[in-house]
Structure formats: structure tokens, C-alpha cells
Design a protein around this motif. Structure first.
Motif, PDB file in Angstrom:
ATOM      1  N   CYS A 769       0.820  -1.210   0.000  1.00 39.93           N
ATOM      2  CA  CYS A 769       0.000   0.000   0.000  1.00 39.93           C
ATOM      3  C   CYS A 769       0.855   1.262   0.000  1.00 39.93           C
ATOM      4  N   LEU A 770       1.932   1.255   0.763  1.00 40.60           N
ATOM      5  CA  LEU A 770       2.820   2.422   0.768  1.00 40.60           C
ATOM      6  C   LEU A 770       3.523   2.587  -0.573  1.00 40.60           C
ATOM      7  N   MET A 771       3.840   1.471  -1.240  1.00 44.72           N
ATOM      8  CA  MET A 771       4.450   1.562  -2.567  1.00 44.72           C
ATOM      9  C   MET A 771       3.476   2.171  -3.561  1.00 44.72           C
ATOM     10  N   VAL A 772       2.196   1.755  -3.498  1.00 42.35           N
ATOM     11  CA  VAL A 772       1.182   2.311  -4.390  1.00 42.35           C
ATOM     12  C   VAL A 772       1.038   3.807  -4.154  1.00 42.35           C
ATOM     13  N   HIS A 773       1.012   4.214  -2.899  1.00 42.42           N
ATOM     14  CA  HIS A 773       0.893   5.636  -2.571  1.00 42.42           C
ATOM     15  C   HIS A 773       2.133   6.415  -2.998  1.00 42.42           C
ATOM     16  N   ARG A 774       3.299   5.812  -2.792  1.00 42.86           N
ATOM     17  CA  ARG A 774       4.562   6.497  -3.118  1.00 42.86           C
ATOM     18  C   ARG A 774       4.727   6.704  -4.615  1.00 42.86           C
ATOM     19  N   GLU A 775       4.361   5.699  -5.411  1.00 46.74           N
ATOM     20  CA  GLU A 775       4.544   5.786  -6.857  1.00 46.74           C
ATOM     21  C   GLU A 775       3.433   6.557  -7.557  1.00 46.74           C
ATOM     22  N   GLY A 776       2.427   6.993  -6.808  1.00 47.08           N
ATOM     23  CA  GLY A 776       1.388   7.835  -7.388  1.00 47.08           C
ATOM     24  C   GLY A 776       0.336   7.092  -8.171  1.00 47.08           C
ATOM     25  N   ALA A 777       0.330   5.747  -8.118  1.00 41.41           N
ATOM     26  CA  ALA A 777      -0.712   4.998  -8.820  1.00 41.41           C
ATOM     27  C   ALA A 777      -2.077   5.331  -8.235  1.00 41.41           C
ATOM     28  N   THR A 778      -2.119   5.534  -6.951  1.00 43.25           N
ATOM     29  CA  THR A 778      -3.322   5.985  -6.261  1.00 43.25           C
ATOM     30  C   THR A 778      -2.895   6.662  -4.982  1.00 43.25           C
ATOM     31  N   VAL A 779      -3.742   7.525  -4.457  1.00 43.53           N
ATOM     32  CA  VAL A 779      -3.431   8.256  -3.235  1.00 43.53           C
ATOM     33  C   VAL A 779      -4.351   7.755  -2.133  1.00 43.53           C
ATOM     34  N   LEU A 780      -3.748   7.269  -1.046  1.00 43.38           N
ATOM     35  CA  LEU A 780      -4.529   6.772   0.075  1.00 43.38           C
ATOM     36  C   LEU A 780      -5.088   7.938   0.881  1.00 43.38           C
ATOM     37  N   ASP A 781      -6.333   7.807   1.327  1.00 41.98           N
ATOM     38  CA  ASP A 781      -6.938   8.850   2.150  1.00 41.98           C
ATOM     39  C   ASP A 781      -6.748   8.531   3.625  1.00 41.98           C
ATOM     40  N   ASP A 782      -7.248   9.439   4.474  1.00 41.52           N
ATOM     41  CA  ASP A 782      -7.048   9.262   5.910  1.00 41.52           C
ATOM     42  C   ASP A 782      -7.719   7.995   6.431  1.00 41.52           C
ATOM     43  N   TRP A 783      -8.859   7.615   5.833  1.00 42.59           N
ATOM     44  CA  TRP A 783      -9.533   6.392   6.288  1.00 42.59           C
ATOM     45  C   TRP A 783      -8.641   5.176   6.095  1.00 42.59           C
ATOM     46  N   GLU A 784      -7.985   5.100   4.942  1.00 47.33           N
ATOM     47  CA  GLU A 784      -7.106   3.953   4.677  1.00 47.33           C
ATOM     48  C   GLU A 784      -5.853   4.012   5.535  1.00 47.33           C
ATOM     49  N   PHE A 785      -5.305   5.204   5.717  1.00 49.07           N
ATOM     50  CA  PHE A 785      -4.129   5.305   6.580  1.00 49.07           C
ATOM     51  C   PHE A 785      -4.472   4.908   8.017  1.00 49.07           C
ATOM     52  N   ASN A 786      -5.661   5.263   8.473  1.00 46.31           N
ATOM     53  CA  ASN A 786      -6.071   4.831   9.812  1.00 46.31           C
ATOM     54  C   ASN A 786      -6.196   3.316   9.884  1.00 46.31           C
ATOM     55  N   LYS A 787      -6.705   2.711   8.817  1.00 51.20           N
ATOM     56  CA  LYS A 787      -6.769   1.255   8.752  1.00 51.20           C
ATOM     57  C   LYS A 787      -5.370   0.650   8.856  1.00 51.20           C
ATOM     58  N   LEU A 788      -4.451   1.154   8.023  1.00 46.02           N
ATOM     59  CA  LEU A 788      -3.090   0.616   8.005  1.00 46.02           C
ATOM     60  C   LEU A 788      -2.392   0.836   9.349  1.00 46.02           C
ATOM     61  N   GLY A 789      -2.586   2.028   9.923  1.00 44.20           N
ATOM     62  CA  GLY A 789      -1.972   2.306  11.214  1.00 44.20           C
ATOM     63  C   GLY A 789      -2.475   1.381  12.305  1.00 44.20           C
ATOM     64  N   SER A 790      -3.772   1.125  12.310  1.00 43.27           N
ATOM     65  CA  SER A 790      -4.333   0.240  13.329  1.00 43.27           C
ATOM     66  C   SER A 790      -3.850  -1.192  13.156  1.00 43.27           C
ATOM     67  N   ILE A 791      -3.732  -1.638  11.899  1.00 40.17           N
ATOM     68  CA  ILE A 791      -3.264  -3.007  11.643  1.00 40.17           C
ATOM     69  C   ILE A 791      -1.841  -3.188  12.134  1.00 40.17           C
TER      70      ILE A 791
END
Length: 876
Positions: A769-791
Motif C-alpha cells: 500500500c505504501l508503494m502504491v501511494h509512493r509511486e502515485g498509482a493511487t493516493v490513500l486517504d485518511d480512512w485507509e491510513f487509519n486502517k493501516l496504522g491500526s493493523i
């Protein structure tokens, strides 16, 4: 470039057959075909032929010297004759390796720093011994010649020039100094040794970039390298100005004035003259503004000079005990490695052992295998590299990998010898013979506290009751390295200079002594003396700076781009092998270690894992994993290979596997059962980590009976696992990422509490997910970052329970968590944050600085914002 160097090494290691036809002589004019050249014997053939002629049952010996004598009968007869004749003044100089056939010059191997220069074909021959050499010795010399011809050279002046021009474009047009620095570094690595101008220009160009990046010490070293390698005199004012500017930035005013004086004696144009006077004025201003700073004397600090540990000896074995009570996380001991070699997993300074630096390679070593972080380190290591340089030119140490699983062990033993033996001989005042010197090494010299090498000689070594095939192979290899010292270096001549003038030993005696000591050091390293120094590694070729565009990680030197911390800390590996003869090597083994070790370059620091009362033993785990990370069977196997039999408390428990199994507990997915169980063994998954085995994770195993419940005998469906891996392929789509989150939730129902698989899945999820966000294929929103952070936050307690909060593994996993916090509004509580910051004390200093900079740049500001509200954790 990375591809060039890799292919060169691959071509070399595969070249063990006959010499190529291009090197054979042309056919005579009569048409008679020349006889075919005899095939060159490879190392495995060389040792294999000797093993066929030897019967291990006939080799009865009491120590290493006697074993070496049994394996070298011609050497033994010659030695006996020399001793009978009283020939103690025999010259140690023997004929070096000859030049290649057809008298072609190989300037790339001439004048190497410390390496033995190959003698000229016109030079007078040096008298050799009258005794015919052993056949094994003849083949060894031929093998050395073969290595010299077959060593892959990836260096190219044209390629170096192309990279240097690319670096110029990157610096001037793209305004990207870090990328330019990487390109100039690769140009240095590719520059041929026979024409050092290419390397000189690359060093000079890199010095400008490093100056702009604020790396003034490295920039100054680059200027010196450029001058040493023949930088054109017409550009001398440019280099001298840069040296003066670097010295001024480093506040070395005397050195700055020295370079400015040199400039005043050179005819300068108006621009250079103006710049010289500007630097002179700045130097004078700074000298006036300089003032003395108050320094804390430490008198008001609570200090305790007593040593917290002592060495106890019993039956020729050692152990460490505390001399006073030691609190948890308190320092027990710290020391520098007596000898150290890089593992080959990443770029490591060959002297100080750090991994994050601007590399300065030895220009004569093949494939630039030896690099340093500074000219100072290169100077400090010069005496050692002088003996090893020719070995690196012919890739001697790397070629042992064809026969031995750990060729670096041999190089470490070799380095222990060449580091310690010269120091030992300084203390020999009487006329020595081989037998007397060997007796002293096994006797009185062991008790000399003023000789550092004595601590190495006292180390325990792996004891084998009879001469097995492995022991004979290692003894033959020790003999090969002794022949290398005799024929390819001046090491024996240096040893002779350490002895009294009237004392001389023949070359045969030195070979036998060195081979026996090498054999002993190999036995010590095979036991418990070799320490595996672990740290973070980047997925790059270790011999070039940045083939995978490593520069994209950095916003500035030692400061990462936002969201890139997990790339730096994503892999942990052994970066070097070292020997600590007076501290760590003397610890007793226990699968429940009482210390945690931190490796920072050559320096090792041991801290207490728990409160230790006075007089308690200091134990270290030598199994590569403790009782929570490896099963007892696997630990015992690893320890037996090192000659260690474990009887620690963790192995004596009636339920000794319970601590390991708590990270591998499942709940049966059969609704009628739902029992919790653990597995005893899996055929293709060492230590039950089936999710790491290709035997279980291939698509064709989807639905196969991988795990069976022992209570109801029902195979587990593992639908969540297969769904996770299927969705991971296309995780740039939000629909697939939602499937990943759902699979993680379903896994929670079957993987109990601290299960290791949950940690592995969380890491894979965040990595993609961080690779996808870093390469600009898609931008993760706060909801997804909260999901990833909690996991990731939910699995960190599992990592702490299994590896400890003082471990590099814990830092590796919370690096993903820090990236989530840096990229979003998600954050942890203050207690968790302090735990993470405290863990940074247990990683290498250069990585600690990078983590602290990352924290200050991206995380601390968010915690300091008064308007920042607490984020409710998203339940997974």
C-alpha cells in the motif's frame, strides 16, 4: 553498474574449466596441431584429489601443527633437512607468481596498495629451493595463476566517462546533487586502474557535489584522491580552492591557510584570485570569532569505575560473571572487534564497519570489493590490506565459495592471523625455532595480558575426535592460504623483521606455523567465537553506490523523504562477521540470553535484558534465535554444528516448546470444533512458518490440506490467506485493498493473539500500500491510513513479545508505523512513542541518527500541534 559487476562475478565463478582457446599458441606452420592445453584444476578438484589420497583413519594428531605436517610430507622432509643442516638463515623470498604468457603487461595488477607487484619478465630469477615441491603446492600456484587470468573485470574507461557526463548533467541541469553524487560514485567504481585519470576526474566532480551537500570531510577526501590519481595540473587551482573551502567549513584554520598559501604561489586568473582573498578574509574573521566553550568535566556525575564483569576460568573453558548488581538495560560491556570482515550482504567500510557512507574504493581490487568510508579508515587499514590486496585482485576469498558454504569465515581467520601474529613476534627475544615458537604459543604466551593476540589464542575451538573429511579440507585450505602468504605477499619478510637479527626461520617453517594457526582460528570461529553482526540493509549491489536509484530515498544527507523509512529499515541481515575475544566470545550459551547486543560498526555494546544480581552468569544465545523464535530441535541442530550442547533452563522445561508455540496457535475453522491447537511439524516449513515456504504459497496449493486440526481432523480452508494473496497483486485498486482489509479481519478469527503470521501479513499489506501511494498509482486517504496504522499497531506487541523491545526487529516493524504517521493524521499514544524512541538506542548509530532526523522532520511536529485532536482507532 550493478549489472556489469554482477555479470563479471558470475562469469568468473563459472570459469573453472580449461583455458580459453584465445590464450593458446597458434598452430605451427607445418600444420601439426599443438597438444591440447591441460585443463586447469579447480579448487574443488584440487581438494578432492588430495582427499582421495588421504585416509582420515591414518591421520593421528594431537594439535593443528601436527595435522598440517601430516598433510605436507615434502614440506616435513625439507624442514627436517633444513634443521639438521642448521640452515636458520634461509631466505624467505621465493619466486612470485609469473606474468601471463606472451609477456603481455597487466598494469591493472601493478603497484597495488600493499599488493605484491608482479616481477618483470626481465628481472633476475630468485633462487628457489632445491627440494622438489609437493604436487599439491604446484597445483595451488597454477590455480592462483588461473584466478588471475579468469578474474572478471567490469571496469571500463568509456563507461566511466559516460557516467561522469551523466552526473554533470544531473548536477547542472536537473539540479539534483544526490543523484549526481551517485553517478560520480559509479564512475569511480568503473574507472580502470591502468588509467587513473578517469577516477581522478570522477573524484574531483564528486567533491564539488559533496561540498554543496554539506559533506565537507568527504569532499576534502575526494580532492586528495583526485590529486593522488593524477588530476591535471591545469585544474590544480580549482582543487586547491575547494580544499581550502572544505578546511574552512571544518574549522581547520591552519589547513585552510596552508592551501591558501599554495594558491598564492600559483599563477591565478582574476576569478580565482578574488575567491582566494575572500576565503582568506573569511578565515581571519572566523579565527577572531572563535572562543572556548565550557565543557562539563563529569565531576558532578555519578560514576562507577568498577568493572561490571569478570572472567572465570574452569577446565580450560571461560565464562563471564557480574561483579556487582546490574539493572535492566544497563551497560555490561562494550568492545571493538579484534578482526572483522564484511559479509557481502551490503556495502561496509572494511575498517570501521559502518554501512551508510560515501564509498572510497581501493582502485586496484578487482570489482572494487574493498571500500572505505574515508581516507583515514583506508590509512588505518593499510597494513592489513597490504596483505589482502592481491587476494582481492584475483578474487581469492570469493573463490572459496565454490567449496565452502561460508568463505567469509576463512577470510576472518586469515585476518585474525595477519593482525595478531606480527604483534606476538615482537615479544620473542630469544632465537626461536618452529617447535619452540609453537610450544610458546600453546604455553607461556597464552597468559600474557599485554599481548592482545594472546586473548585470541586462548579462545575455545571446535574439538573433533578424529580427522574427518571436513577437518582435512579445512587444513588443506589453511595450507593454500599459507602458500598465498609465501608466494604472493611479503608477509613472511615482515615477520622476519620482527625477530632478533640472529634469528631466521625458513619459508617452510613460516608456512607450517601460519597454516597451523589458521587451522586453530577456523576451529575457534566454527565454535562460538564468530559473531554475526546484524543491521539494516538496502536492496542494492554492495559494490556500487546506488544501482536501484537509492538517491530517491533521500531529501538531504541522512534525511529521508517522507514515507520512505520502511524502505531503509525493511530488511535486516548479517552485514559483517567479527571476533570479540575478551567479551562476547567468552560468554556461555543459553537459549534465554541475559544480554542484548548492539552492533555499530566495529563496536559492540551488551546491555542487560533483566536485572542481574552480583555473581550471576552472563549468557548469550549462539543459536541464531532464542527459545521464542526457534524450536528446541532447530536450536539443537544449529548449536551442534558449533560444538555446543545446551543444557540451559529453557531447554530443561517439561513444556519447553510452549513459549515458541504461543506465536503459532490456531483456532479450528470448523464450526463444530473451534478448538485451539498448535502444530508439531510441517514437512516443508522450518519452524512452522508455512507462509514463507513456496511449497505452501503457490497458487496450485489453494485449497490443499496444508493444516489439519488435531482435534477434529478437519483440514483448514485458509480462505482468508488465499484471498489476501490474490488481492495483493492488484492492490492499486481500492476494491482489492478492501479485500485485503477484510482478509486481515477474517485472519484474526483463526490466528490466535500473538501469531507470527499476522505480523507477516501486516508487513506485506503496508509494504504494497505504501508503494502504491509512493509511486502515485493511487493516493490513500485518511480512512485507509487509519486502517493501516491500526493493523500495524495491533501486531507490534507480538513483535515485542517474541523479539523484545530492545531488538532491531522491533525497530524494523515500527518503521512502517512511523511512515503511516508521517503521511497521515494517525498517531499513537505517548507511552508507545517513548517505547519506540527508546528502542533506537539498540540499533547502529548511523541508523539511529537517520531515525531521529525522520522523527524530528515528520512526526514530532504533528505531536506538537495544539489543534491536533485524538484520532479514534479504526477497529480491524
Amino acid at each position: 553498474m550493478a549489472s556489469s559487476s554482477s555479470s563479471a562475478r558470475g562469469n568468473y565463478k563459472g570459469a573453472t574449466g580449461p583455458a580459453s582457446s584465445s590464450s593458446s599458441a597458434p598452430a605451427p606452420a607445418t600444420g601439426t596441431a599443438p597438444p591440447p592445453a591441460p585443463p586447469v584444476v579447480s579448487l574443488s578438484d584440487l581438494i578432492g584429489q588430495q582427499l582421495k589420497q588421504l585416509n582420515p583413519e591414518d591421520l593421528l594428531y594431537k594439535d593443528e601443527l601436527q595435522l598440517v605436517l601430516l598433510l605436507t610430507p615434502v614440506q616435513r622432509r625439507k624442514l627436517s633437512r633444513d634443521l639438521d643442516d642448521g640452515d636458520t638463515g634461509a631466505s624467505t623470498s621465493t619466486a612470485p607468481l609469473s606474468r601471463p604468457e606472451n609477456n603481455e603487461e597487466d598494469d591493472d595488477l601493478i603497484g597495488a596498495v600493499g599488493g605484491l607487484s608482479i616481477s618483470s619478465p626481465n628481472a633476475p630469477a630468485i633462487a628457489t629451493t632445491k627440494e622438489p615441491l609437493l604436487d599439491f603446492r604446484t597445483h595451488v600456484l597454477k590455480w592462483f595463476q588461473h584466478l588471475r587470468h579468469q578474474t572478471g573485470h567490469f571496469k571500463s574507461e568509456e563507461e566511466s566517462r559516460r557516467l561522469r557526463e551523466a552526473g554533470n548533467d544531473s548536477y547542472r541541469k536537473e539540479r539534483h546533487p544526490l543523484k549526481a553524487s551517485d553517478l560520480f560514485t559509479e564512475a569511480i567504481f568503473l574507472a580502470p586502474a591502468r588509467n587513473t585519470l578517469a577516477a581522478a576526474l570522477a573524484h574531483a566532480n564528486r567533491s564539488l557535489v559533496l561540498y554543496d551537500c554539506g559533506l565537507y570531510a568527504e569532499s576534502y577526501d575526494d580532492c586528495l584522491c583526485a590529486l593522488d590519481l593524477g588530476y591535471p595540473e591545469e585544474y590544480l587551482p580549482l582543487i586547491k580552492l575547494r580544499q581550502a573551502a572544505c578546511a574552512l567549513k571544518l574549522r581547520n584554520f591552519a589547513l585552510c591557510e596552508e592551501h591558501l598559501h599554495e594558491l598564492l604561489h600559483i599563477e591565478l586568473n582574476q576569478v580565482f584570485e578574488t575567491r582566494t582573498h575572500e576565503l582568506w578574509h573569511q578565515c581571519e574573521v572566523l579565527k577572531v570569532e572563535r572562543f572556548e566553550m565550557a565543557v562539563q568535566t563529569g565531576d558532578d556525575l555519578d560514576t562507577n569505575d568498577s568493572k561490571p564483569f569478570e572472567i572465570a576460568w574452569l577446565d580450560n573453558s571461560s565464562s563471564l560473571h557480574t561483579t556487582r548488581a546490574v539493572a535492566k538495560n544497563a551497560l555490561i560491556f562494550e568492545s571493538e572487534a579484534m578482526a572483522m570482515v564484511p559479509s557481502g550482504a551490503c556495502r561496509v567500510c572494511d575498517y570501521c564497519g559502518i554501512t551508510q557512507f560515501i564509498p572510497f574504493p581501493c582502485i586496484y581490487c578487482s570489482n572494487r570489493l574493498v571500500v572505505y568510508c574515508s581516507r583515514q579508515c583506508r590509512f588505518k587499514h593499510a597494513a592489513i590490506h597490504a596483505v589482502e590486496c592481491f587476494g582481492h585482485q584475483i578474487e581469492l576469498f570469493e573463490s572459496f565459495g565454490d567449496v565452502f558454504a561460508m568463505p567469509r569465515l576463512l577470510q576472518l581467520a586469515f585476518r585474525m592471523l595477519i593482525t595478531g601474529l606480527p604483534e606476538l613476534l615482537v615479544h620473542c627475544r630469544k632465537k626461536p625455532t618452529l617447535s619452540k615458537l609453537w610450544s610458546a604459543i600453546n604455553g607461556g604466551l597464552l597468559e600474557r595480558p599485554d599481548i592482545a593476540y594472546s586473548a585470541v589464542l586462548r579462545l575455545e575451538h571446535l574439538r573433533e575426535e578424529q580427522a574427518s573429511e571436513t577437518v582435512i579440507t579445512l587444513a588443506l585450505t589453511s595450507h593454500i592460504l599459507a602458500i598465498y602468504l609465501s608466494k604472493c605477499t611479503t608477509f613472511f619478510e615482515q615477520l622476519e623483521k620482527s625477530l632478533p637479527t640472529a634469528s631466521r626461520m625458513s619459508s617452510a617453517e613460516w608456512e607450517l606455523l601460519c597454516a597451523a594457526l589458521l587451522m586453530r582460528h577456523i576451529g575457534q570461529l566454527r565454535h562460538r567465537s564468530m559473531t554475526l553482526c546484524r543491521s539494516f540493509v538496502l536492496p542494492t549491489d554492495p559494490h556500487v553506490f546506488s544501482p536501484l536509484n537509492e538517491f530517491q530515498l533521500w531529501a538531504a544527507p541522512m534525511r529521508l523523504q517522507e514515507g520512505h523509512l520502511h524502505i531503509l529499515a525493511g530488511e535486516v541481515a548479517v552485514v559483517s562477521y567479527a571476533v570479540y575475544p575478551e567479551t562476547l566470545s567468552l560468554c556461555r550459551h543459553s537459549c534465554s540470553s541475559t544480554i542484548c547486543t548492539k552492533f555499530s560498526g566495529r563496536k559492540m555494546t551488551a546491555l542487560a535484558l533483566l536485572d542481574l544480581p552480583a555473581g550471576s552468569g552472563i549468557y548469550n544465545c549462539f543459536a541464531g534465535g532464542n527459545f521464542q523464535q526457534l524450536r528446541r530441535e532447530e536450536r539443537s541442530k544449529l548449536l551442534q554444528e558449533r560444538g555446543i550442547r545446551c543444557h540451559c533452563s529453557a531447554c530443561q522445561l517439561s513444556h519447553t516448546e510452549d513459549q515458541f508455540h504461543k506465536f503459532h496457535r490456531y483456532r479450528c475453522d470448523n464450526p463444530k470444533c473451534m478448538e485451539i491447537f498448535t502444530l508439531d511439524a510441517m514437512p516443508h516449513a522450518p519452524n512452522l512458518r508455512w507462509w514463507l515456504s513456496e511449497e505452501y504459497t503457490q497458487p496450485e496449493y489453494n485449497g490443499a490440506e496444508l493444516i489439519v486440526c488435531p482435534h477434529c481432523s478437519e483440514p483448514q480452508k485458509l480462505e482468508w490467506f488465499w484471498a489476501f494473496h490474490t488481492a495483493l497483486i492488484d492492490c492499486e485498486l481500492i476494491e482489492e485493498r478492501c479485500k485485503l482489509y477484510a482478509a486481515i479481519e477474517r485472519a484474526e478469527g483463526q490466528l490466535m493473539e500473538l501469531h507470527e503470521c499476522k505480523v507477516a501479513l501486516a508487513r506485506l499489506l503496508l509494504e504494497q500500500c505504501l508503494m502504491v501511494h509512493r509511486e502515485g498509482a493511487t493516493v490513500l486517504d485518511d480512512w485507509e491510513f487509519n486502517k493501516l496504522g491500526s493493523i500495524m499497531r495491533s501486531v507490534l506487541p507480538s513483535v515485542m513479545a517474541q523479539y523484545g523491545g530492545q531488538s532491531i526487529e522491533y525497530v524494523k516493524y515500527f518503521a512502517y508505523f512511523w511512515d503511516v504517521m508521517a503521511l497521515s493524521n494517525y498517531k499513537c499514544n505517548d507511552r508507545e512513542l517513548m517505547q519506540m524512541l527508546n528502542a533506537l538506542e539498540f540499533i547502529a548509530d548511523e541508523f539511529k541518527d537517520i531515525f531521529i532526523n525522520y522523527y524530528e522532520d515528520y512526526i514530532a511536529p504533528k505531536f506538537a500541534e495544539e489543534s491536533y485532536g485524538s484520532v479514534v482507532d479504526t477497529q480491524v
